[in-house]
Design a protein around this motif. Structure first.
Motif, PDB file in Angstrom:
ATOM      1  N   TRP A  86      -5.434  -4.977  -1.563  1.00 51.18           N
ATOM      2  CA  TRP A  86      -5.787  -5.690  -0.325  1.00 51.18           C
ATOM      3  C   TRP A  86      -6.041  -7.165  -0.600  1.00 51.18           C
ATOM      4  CZ3 TRP A  86      -4.394  -4.245   4.105  1.00 51.18           C
ATOM      5  CH2 TRP A  86      -4.429  -2.905   4.509  1.00 51.18           C
ATOM      6  N   GLY A 121     -11.217  -7.488   0.767  1.00 51.70           N
ATOM      7  CA  GLY A 121     -10.780  -6.097   0.793  1.00 51.70           C
ATOM      8  C   GLY A 121     -11.450  -5.216  -0.233  1.00 51.70           C
ATOM      9  N   HIS A 165      -9.183  -2.975   4.664  1.00 52.46           N
ATOM     10  CA  HIS A 165      -8.657  -4.329   4.463  1.00 52.46           C
ATOM     11  C   HIS A 165      -9.749  -5.405   4.478  1.00 52.46           C
ATOM     12  CE1 HIS A 165      -9.142  -5.421   8.695  1.00 52.46           C
ATOM     13  NE2 HIS A 165      -8.376  -4.414   9.082  1.00 52.46           N
ATOM     14  N   THR A 185     -13.394  -1.881   0.805  1.00 48.91           N
ATOM     15  CA  THR A 185     -12.940  -0.600   0.265  1.00 48.91           C
ATOM     16  C   THR A 185     -14.064   0.131  -0.451  1.00 48.91           C
ATOM     17  OG1 THR A 185     -10.643  -1.316   0.079  1.00 48.91           O
ATOM     18  CG2 THR A 185     -11.343   0.462  -1.375  1.00 48.91           C
ATOM     19  N   HIS A 222       0.815  -1.212   0.000  1.00 43.88           N
ATOM     20  CA  HIS A 222       0.000   0.000   0.000  1.00 43.88           C
ATOM     21  C   HIS A 222       0.851   1.265   0.000  1.00 43.88           C
ATOM     22  CE1 HIS A 222      -4.014  -1.625   0.050  1.00 43.88           C
ATOM     23  NE2 HIS A 222      -3.581  -2.556   0.880  1.00 43.88           N
ATOM     24  N   GLU A 264      -3.043 -10.135   5.189  1.00 45.61           N
ATOM     25  CA  GLU A 264      -1.909  -9.441   4.562  1.00 45.61           C
ATOM     26  C   GLU A 264      -0.801  -9.119   5.540  1.00 45.61           C
ATOM     27  OE1 GLU A 264      -0.654  -6.154   4.685  1.00 45.61           O
ATOM     28  OE2 GLU A 264      -2.032  -5.419   6.189  1.00 45.61           O
TER      29      GLU A 264
END
Length: 351
Positions: free
Chosen positions: A285, A130, A160, A134, A57, A224
């Motif tokens: 993600w 994710g 996430h 998002t 990210h 992650e």
């Protein structure tokens, strides 16, 4: 006669050379002035990112900056400060408001109570991945338009995939987690408490060492983190409790005054790229979760699947967290029930 003619020619040549040199100097000066002018017109912006520089990210944020630079023909230069080197994770938002940084990326959850409307997004509502989290975070923000974010220019949000339990010892039942010290942030801390464990608040950057030294026995986080933050090296088990999967919403915001001072064409570029980067981060993600799963398996860590009975018990155990949010929201004149209903509807539509 020849001598006089020769002297006149020589004088004329000298005058020509002097004039040429003068013109050359003027051209050089003009070029230098133009170069200095172009340099002074370059808009420099600082971007504070709490993710470490090697994290996916952090790289996505760098790519966002590069796109803005390219699409403005390099009239904008964005200087990146990853790993909290300009402002720490908890100070990032205020750093943007005060102008320490022009742009900042961090988590709402690192300043509990500061963003009561946006806190709803982080509730354990069973986010499947994710991309869903998002998209839902951005749709929720745009529909609710919370007053708590009026002091910045919101570029975009990302969140996430389902937060799962990663531990040093196996956790298969509610009885197994009881009394454990579990790292958590924001509303996930209340979830940890509802499950019978003890929440320990800390940012991701401190979690590896805390797990390694035994300060905490586990952490609630997306898959992650097992690769992105190398936490797969210091845990041995992951309990797949996706039915209570929560998320942590992250912001990319800009100093409002700084944004308003930008030329309109630059504002348009920033808005366009930011809209595109919602999908970019959502995909990052999901890709990062897959890489985290692969990484933890390489470390020979075990993935524990909850039984159907235990899954129901865990879901029942955390339901008071959602109810408490709704109750507390009424006291703050916030429409908590509306927020929860909207989020559930948005998640369902994505699925």
């Amino acid at each position: 006669m020849n001598k006089t003619f020769f002297l006149l020619c020589a004088a004329a040549c000298m005058l020509f050379l002097i004039a040429a040199c003068g013109q050359s100097d003027d051209s050089d000066n003009q070029a230098q002035q133009q170069s200095a002018s172009e340099k002074s017109e370059t808009i420099e912006l600082s971007y504070s990112v709490f993710f470490p520089p090697t994290h996916a990210h952090s790289k996505a944020a760098e790519d966002w900056a590069k796109q803005v630079e390219d699409r403005t023909d390099n009239s904008v230069k964005i200087n990146m400060y990853p790993g909290g080197t300009l402002t720490g994770a908890a100070e990032c938002y205020d750093g943007v408001v005060s102008g320490i940084s022009d742009i900042g990326m961090s988590c709402f959850a690192y300043t509990r109570g500061r963003f009561p409307v946006m806190e709803a997004v982080d509730l354990p509502l069973g986010y499947p991945d994710g991309m869903t989290a998002t998209r839902v975070a951005n749709q929720f923000y745009r529909q609710m338009d919370p007053e708590e974010l009026k002091d910045v220019k919101v570029l975009y949000l990302h969140a996430h995939g389902p937060g799962l339990l990663h531990t040093k010892k196996p956790v298969e039942t509610l009885a197994d987690i009881k009394g454990m010290q579990i790292r958590s942030t924001g509303l996930s801390a209340k979830m940890v408490k509802a499950l019978g464990a003890t929440p320990v608040a800390m940012p991701q950057g401190d979690t590896y060492e805390a797990l390694q030294k035994g300060v905490v026995e586990g952490t609630f986080a997306p898959m992650e983190t097992l690769k992105g933050w190398r936490q797969g090296d210091v845990i041995d088990y992951t309990t797949n409790c996706q039915e209570i999967g929560y998320t942590t919403t992250m912001f990319a915001v800009m100093n409002k005054e700084k944004f308003n001072q930008l030329p309109e064409e630059v504002q348009d570029v920033i808005n366009t790229v930011s809209d595109e980067w919602i999908e970019v981060h959502g995909q990052v993600w999901d890709d990062a979760d897959k890489e985290g799963l692969a990484y933890t398996r390489e470390q020979e860590n075990e993935i524990i699947e909850l039984s159907e009975e235990q899954s129901t018990r865990w879901k029942d155990a955390i339901s008071p967290v959602i109810d408490e949010y709704i109750t507390d929201s009424r006291e703050k004149d916030i429409e908590g029930q509306k927020s929860v209903d909207l989020l559930r509807s948005l998640i369902e539509k994505q699925n």
